[in-house]
Scaffold this motif. Structure first.
Motif, PDB file in Angstrom:
ATOM      1  N   ASP A 149      -5.846   3.466   2.547  1.00  0.00           N
ATOM      2  CA  ASP A 149      -5.949   4.454   1.471  1.00  0.00           C
ATOM      3  C   ASP A 149      -4.582   4.737   0.864  1.00  0.00           C
ATOM      4  O   ASP A 149      -4.464   4.942  -0.355  1.00  0.00           O
ATOM      5  CB  ASP A 149      -6.544   5.762   2.006  1.00  0.00           C
ATOM      6  CG  ASP A 149      -8.047   5.683   2.209  1.00  0.00           C
ATOM      7  OD1 ASP A 149      -8.678   4.790   1.613  1.00  0.00           O
ATOM      8  OD2 ASP A 149      -8.595   6.513   2.970  1.00  0.00           O
ATOM      9  N   GLY A 150      -3.547   4.759   1.711  1.00  0.00           N
ATOM     10  CA  GLY A 150      -2.201   4.955   1.197  1.00  0.00           C
ATOM     11  C   GLY A 150      -1.795   3.850   0.248  1.00  0.00           C
ATOM     12  O   GLY A 150      -1.174   4.101  -0.795  1.00  0.00           O
ATOM     13  N   VAL A 151      -2.128   2.621   0.597  1.00  0.00           N
ATOM     14  CA  VAL A 151      -1.852   1.492  -0.294  1.00  0.00           C
ATOM     15  C   VAL A 151      -2.606   1.662  -1.607  1.00  0.00           C
ATOM     16  O   VAL A 151      -2.061   1.453  -2.702  1.00  0.00           O
ATOM     17  CB  VAL A 151      -2.238   0.164   0.391  1.00  0.00           C
ATOM     18  CG1 VAL A 151      -2.099  -1.001  -0.579  1.00  0.00           C
ATOM     19  CG2 VAL A 151      -1.379  -0.070   1.631  1.00  0.00           C
ATOM     20  N   ARG A 152      -3.862   2.059  -1.507  1.00  0.00           N
ATOM     21  CA  ARG A 152      -4.700   2.261  -2.699  1.00  0.00           C
ATOM     22  C   ARG A 152      -4.077   3.305  -3.627  1.00  0.00           C
ATOM     23  O   ARG A 152      -3.957   3.091  -4.845  1.00  0.00           O
ATOM     24  CB  ARG A 152      -6.095   2.693  -2.258  1.00  0.00           C
ATOM     25  CG  ARG A 152      -7.012   3.103  -3.375  1.00  0.00           C
ATOM     26  CD  ARG A 152      -8.329   3.612  -2.816  1.00  0.00           C
ATOM     27  NE  ARG A 152      -9.214   2.540  -2.416  1.00  0.00           N
ATOM     28  CZ  ARG A 152      -9.889   2.486  -1.275  1.00  0.00           C
ATOM     29  NH1 ARG A 152      -9.749   3.433  -0.379  1.00  0.00           N
ATOM     30  NH2 ARG A 152     -10.699   1.482  -1.014  1.00  0.00           N
ATOM     31  N   LEU A 153      -3.646   4.431  -3.074  1.00  0.00           N
ATOM     32  CA  LEU A 153      -3.100   5.505  -3.900  1.00  0.00           C
ATOM     33  C   LEU A 153      -1.740   5.141  -4.489  1.00  0.00           C
ATOM     34  O   LEU A 153      -1.442   5.468  -5.639  1.00  0.00           O
ATOM     35  CB  LEU A 153      -2.984   6.787  -3.075  1.00  0.00           C
ATOM     36  CG  LEU A 153      -4.310   7.383  -2.579  1.00  0.00           C
ATOM     37  CD1 LEU A 153      -4.058   8.616  -1.738  1.00  0.00           C
ATOM     38  CD2 LEU A 153      -5.232   7.712  -3.745  1.00  0.00           C
ATOM     39  N   ARG A 154      -0.923   4.458  -3.700  1.00  0.00           N
ATOM     40  CA  ARG A 154       0.408   4.077  -4.203  1.00  0.00           C
ATOM     41  C   ARG A 154       0.318   3.043  -5.303  1.00  0.00           C
ATOM     42  O   ARG A 154       1.218   2.938  -6.143  1.00  0.00           O
ATOM     43  CB  ARG A 154       1.277   3.562  -3.048  1.00  0.00           C
ATOM     44  CG  ARG A 154       1.683   4.643  -2.057  1.00  0.00           C
ATOM     45  CD  ARG A 154       2.792   4.155  -1.141  1.00  0.00           C
ATOM     46  NE  ARG A 154       2.374   3.028  -0.326  1.00  0.00           N
ATOM     47  CZ  ARG A 154       1.806   3.139   0.875  1.00  0.00           C
ATOM     48  NH1 ARG A 154       1.556   4.340   1.380  1.00  0.00           N
ATOM     49  NH2 ARG A 154       1.470   2.065   1.574  1.00  0.00           N
ATOM     50  N   ALA A 155      -0.771   2.274  -5.323  1.00  0.00           N
ATOM     51  CA  ALA A 155      -0.929   1.233  -6.337  1.00  0.00           C
ATOM     52  C   ALA A 155      -1.398   1.789  -7.683  1.00  0.00           C
ATOM     53  O   ALA A 155      -1.211   1.148  -8.724  1.00  0.00           O
ATOM     54  CB  ALA A 155      -1.910   0.167  -5.857  1.00  0.00           C
ATOM     55  N   LEU A 156      -1.982   2.977  -7.670  1.00  0.00           N
ATOM     56  CA  LEU A 156      -2.570   3.511  -8.899  1.00  0.00           C
ATOM     57  C   LEU A 156      -1.579   3.631 -10.060  1.00  0.00           C
ATOM     58  O   LEU A 156      -1.887   3.217 -11.182  1.00  0.00           O
ATOM     59  CB  LEU A 156      -3.221   4.873  -8.617  1.00  0.00           C
ATOM     60  CG  LEU A 156      -4.498   4.845  -7.781  1.00  0.00           C
ATOM     61  CD1 LEU A 156      -4.981   6.264  -7.510  1.00  0.00           C
ATOM     62  CD2 LEU A 156      -5.594   4.044  -8.483  1.00  0.00           C
ATOM     63  N   PRO A 157      -0.372   4.186  -9.862  1.00  0.00           N
ATOM     64  CA  PRO A 157       0.528   4.349 -11.010  1.00  0.00           C
ATOM     65  C   PRO A 157       1.014   3.032 -11.613  1.00  0.00           C
ATOM     66  O   PRO A 157       1.489   3.013 -12.748  1.00  0.00           O
ATOM     67  CB  PRO A 157       1.706   5.146 -10.419  1.00  0.00           C
ATOM     68  CG  PRO A 157       1.186   5.752  -9.169  1.00  0.00           C
ATOM     69  CD  PRO A 157       0.191   4.784  -8.644  1.00  0.00           C
TER      70      PRO A 157
END
Length: 264
Positions: A149-157
């Motif tokens: 999930d951390g990877v998912r959120l960091r990729a958003l921007p």
């Protein structure tokens, strides 16, 4: 509730009764269980609960499978009660409709026919130990899901092709994953309370040396449950709507804080 949900209601209860349990406390793969899971996602979305349309990763599927044991009753209630519990686990019904019902496990064990009190103490010990052994792998898979999930959120921007809908779905999946862990942690604490209630009453009803191993089993489970505490903040259950927030507290903070601004 929309007309479609009202029509589906009686059918969902029948589907819940057909749900099967597999090995290691996981749901057995079947068409019935798959249909319940799909309906649960739609029902949760209609209630406004976190429910993403994104496909589940392998680890997210394992997380949900391993949560199965803890979200289902520890006692052997009537089939109708089991069906309702399964529909709650699958999120067709909201979690907070269920009562804590701490005496239920004891009442179930003591109401069954048995030849010796030893069998009641042994059942209590076996259940507590089985729960305790399943917590470490659940905690490990939860950590893997949270890391992803951390990877998912960091990729958003940095993903220029995503729209607001994609961002919302990602945030909902992260919240959904955390609420599953929060729910499992809450239900595990309730199980410990039910086991301890049963042991305390057994000591009055049928005292015997078998109580010592039962106490050790519950202590073992309590120690293993501590592995779940660092995974989420203490108020995660209230944030997820699983329990009422404290009266003095303001509006609960979102389960996922600032999902779009995280950086590598």
């Amino acid at each position: 509730m929309g007309p479609g949900a009202r029509v589906l209601g009686p059918l969902l209860l029948l589907l819940g009764a057909c749900a099967q349990q597999g090995d290691f406390g996981r749901p057995a793969p079947s068409a019935w269980n798959s249909l319940i899971e799909t309906t649960g996602t739609l029902a949760a979305r209609e209630r406004g609960a976190p429910a993403s349309v994104f496909p589940l990763t392998d680890d997210e599927t394992i997380l949900r499978d391993r949560a199965w044991r803890f979200l289902m009753p520890a006692d052997t209630r009537a089939a109708f009660e089991d069906a309702l519990a399964n529909l709650t686990r699958a999120r067709v019904l909201p979690p907070r409709w269920r009562s804590d019902d701490i005496p239920a496990y004891h009442n179930d064990l003591i109401s069954e026919a048995f030849r010796s009190p030893y069998s009641r103490y042994r059942r209590l010990s076996d259940d507590a130990i089985a729960d305790g052994r399943l917590i470490p792998p659940f905690a490990a898979i939860a950590e893997r899901v949270f890391a992803a999930d951390g990877v998912r959120l960091r990729a958003l921007p940095f993903s220029k092709s995503l729209d607001d809908g994609d961002v919302k779905q990602a945030a909902m999946r992260v919240a959904e994953n955390r609420c599953i862990v929060a729910w499992t942690r809450l239900e595990t604490a309730l199980r410990i309370a039910r086991y301890r209630y049963a042991l305390e009453h057994f000591l009055i009803e049928m005292p015997g040396r078998e109580a010592a191993p039962a106490e050790q089993a519950i202590t073992f489970l309590e120690g293993r449950r501590a592995l779940l505490d660092p995974l989420l903040p203490p108020d995660a259950a209230a944030r997820c709507g699983l329990i009422e927030p404290p009266a003095q507290a303001g509006l609960p903070a979102p389960v996922v804080a600032q999902p779009v601004v995280a950086k590598y």
